[in-house]
Design an enzyme around this catalytic site. Structure first.
Site, PDB file in Angstrom:
ATOM      1  N   GLY A   8       0.822  -1.204   0.000  1.00 21.29           N
ATOM      2  CA  GLY A   8       0.000   0.000   0.000  1.00 21.29           C
ATOM      3  C   GLY A   8       0.856   1.254   0.000  1.00 21.29           C
ATOM      4  N   ALA A   9       0.623   2.138  -0.966  1.00 20.87           N
ATOM      5  CA  ALA A   9       1.394   3.384  -1.068  1.00 20.87           C
ATOM      6  C   ALA A   9       0.520   4.590  -0.782  1.00 20.87           C
ATOM      7  CB  ALA A   9       2.039   3.497  -2.451  1.00 20.87           C
ATOM      8  N   GLY A  10      -0.392   4.421   0.178  1.00 20.87           N
ATOM      9  CA  GLY A  10      -1.180   5.549   0.652  1.00 20.87           C
ATOM     10  C   GLY A  10      -0.379   6.325   1.681  1.00 20.87           C
ATOM     11  N   TYR A  11      -1.063   7.055   2.553  1.00 22.21           N
ATOM     12  CA  TYR A  11      -0.372   7.866   3.556  1.00 22.21           C
ATOM     13  C   TYR A  11       0.557   7.020   4.428  1.00 22.21           C
ATOM     14  CZ  TYR A  11      -3.681  11.626   2.476  1.00 22.21           C
ATOM     15  OH  TYR A  11      -4.420  12.598   1.837  1.00 22.21           O
ATOM     16  N   LYS A  35      -1.342  -1.258  -6.194  1.00 24.89           N
ATOM     17  CA  LYS A  35      -1.960  -1.589  -7.486  1.00 24.89           C
ATOM     18  C   LYS A  35      -1.998  -0.385  -8.413  1.00 24.89           C
ATOM     19  CE  LYS A  35      -6.760  -0.910  -5.933  1.00 24.89           C
ATOM     20  NZ  LYS A  35      -8.079  -1.579  -5.776  1.00 24.89           N
ATOM     21  N   VAL A  77      -2.546  -7.214  -4.439  1.00 24.18           N
ATOM     22  CA  VAL A  77      -2.461  -8.273  -3.430  1.00 24.18           C
ATOM     23  C   VAL A  77      -3.675  -9.188  -3.526  1.00 24.18           C
ATOM     24  CG1 VAL A  77      -2.374  -8.772  -0.951  1.00 24.18           C
ATOM     25  CG2 VAL A  77      -1.163  -6.783  -1.866  1.00 24.18           C
ATOM     26  N   GLU A 165     -17.528  17.754   4.691  1.00 28.44           N
ATOM     27  CA  GLU A 165     -16.580  18.362   3.759  1.00 28.44           C
ATOM     28  C   GLU A 165     -17.189  18.495   2.356  1.00 28.44           C
ATOM     29  OE1 GLU A 165     -12.205  17.125   5.520  1.00 28.44           O
ATOM     30  OE2 GLU A 165     -13.332  15.651   4.359  1.00 28.44           O
TER      31      GLU A 165
END
Length: 247
Positions: A8-11, A35, A77, A165
């Site tokens: 995972g390349a999130g935060y 992904k 994954v 928001e």
């Protein structure tokens, strides 16, 4: 040599990769897997959904920001084998590791609400955020032909952080679209099961948010328990269990 696998390349995943690149021994292998090649600032998705920000302004290529000693792999994954320290992918060979960090992020959940999957627009990623604004814009533009009040009616389900928001951004969006297409007032209604919005904040701050939204034409229906979502309407029940609709 230790092998660290970050999924995972999130935060969370991106932060872990950048920090570990600085603090681990030089021979450590760090693989960052996602992904997608784009990192999306998900806390800004509400602006894309309301049309107040472009998709490219809230996203960037992961490969442009990771250190040179971090290897990026684009893969999805599919399975964990914790006993053998191995991860399988639907589009890549298996990867073995010494340490694994799971930071695969969130997935939107409709909790089995009837009709949500078929008739609601879910805010989850860049594609769904873009689709929300496209739909709003298309419906407002269509009003001159259809004369259907539903084309000028937006229902936001939920008054948590994201819902509020979105509502805040829609305050500006509906004014712009009204002027652009020369249509009557665009109605925005928020349905929330709780008796007040933003219960995680103190009452004074919550009341300020209510006052701001209502002053800007947002209709807040608290104590509204959504029963189902139909094609073109949200069905909810009030405190007396009477059924109502927001078209």
């Amino acid at each position: 040599m230790a092998h660290i696998l970050i999924l995972g390349a999130g935060y969370g995943g991106l932060k872990a990769a950048r920090d570990l690149a600085k603090t681990t021994p030089a021979d450590t292998q760090i693989d960052l897997v996602d992904k997608n090649v784009l990192h999306v600032e998900k806390t800004a998705l509400h602006m894309v959904a309301a049309g107040t920000a472009k998709p490219e302004s809230v996203s960037f290529d992961v490969r442009d920001v990771i250190p040179s000693n971090v290897n990026f792999i684009q893969a999805t994954v599919s399975k964990f084998d914790l006993e053998n320290k191995k991860v399988s992918f639907s589009d890549h060979d298996d990867i073995e590791y010494d340490y694994v960090i799971v930071a695969l992020g969130f997935r939107s959940e409709d909790f089995g609400l009837e009709g949500a999957d078929e008739h609601a627009l879910i805010l989850q990623d860049l594609d769904t955020a873009t689709e929300i604004y496209k739909t709003i814009n298309k419906n407002v533009a269509n009003y001159k032909t259809s004369q259907d009040p539903k084309d000028l009616s937006i229902a936001v389900c939920g008054a948590g952080f994201t819902g509020i928001e979105v509502l805040g951004e829609l305050v500006d969006t509906v004014k712009i679209l009204k002027a652009k297409y020369g249509v009557p007032e665009i109605k925005v209604t928020c349905l929330e099961m709780a008796t007040r919005i933003l219960p995680m904040f103190d009452e004074e701050l919550s009341n300020y948010a209510v006052s701001y939204l209502e002053k800007n034409g947002i209709k807040l229906l608290t104590g509204a328990k959504i029963a189902k979502i139909e094609d073109g309407a949200v069905v909810y029940k009030d405190a007396e269990d009477a059924e109502h609709k927001v078209e």
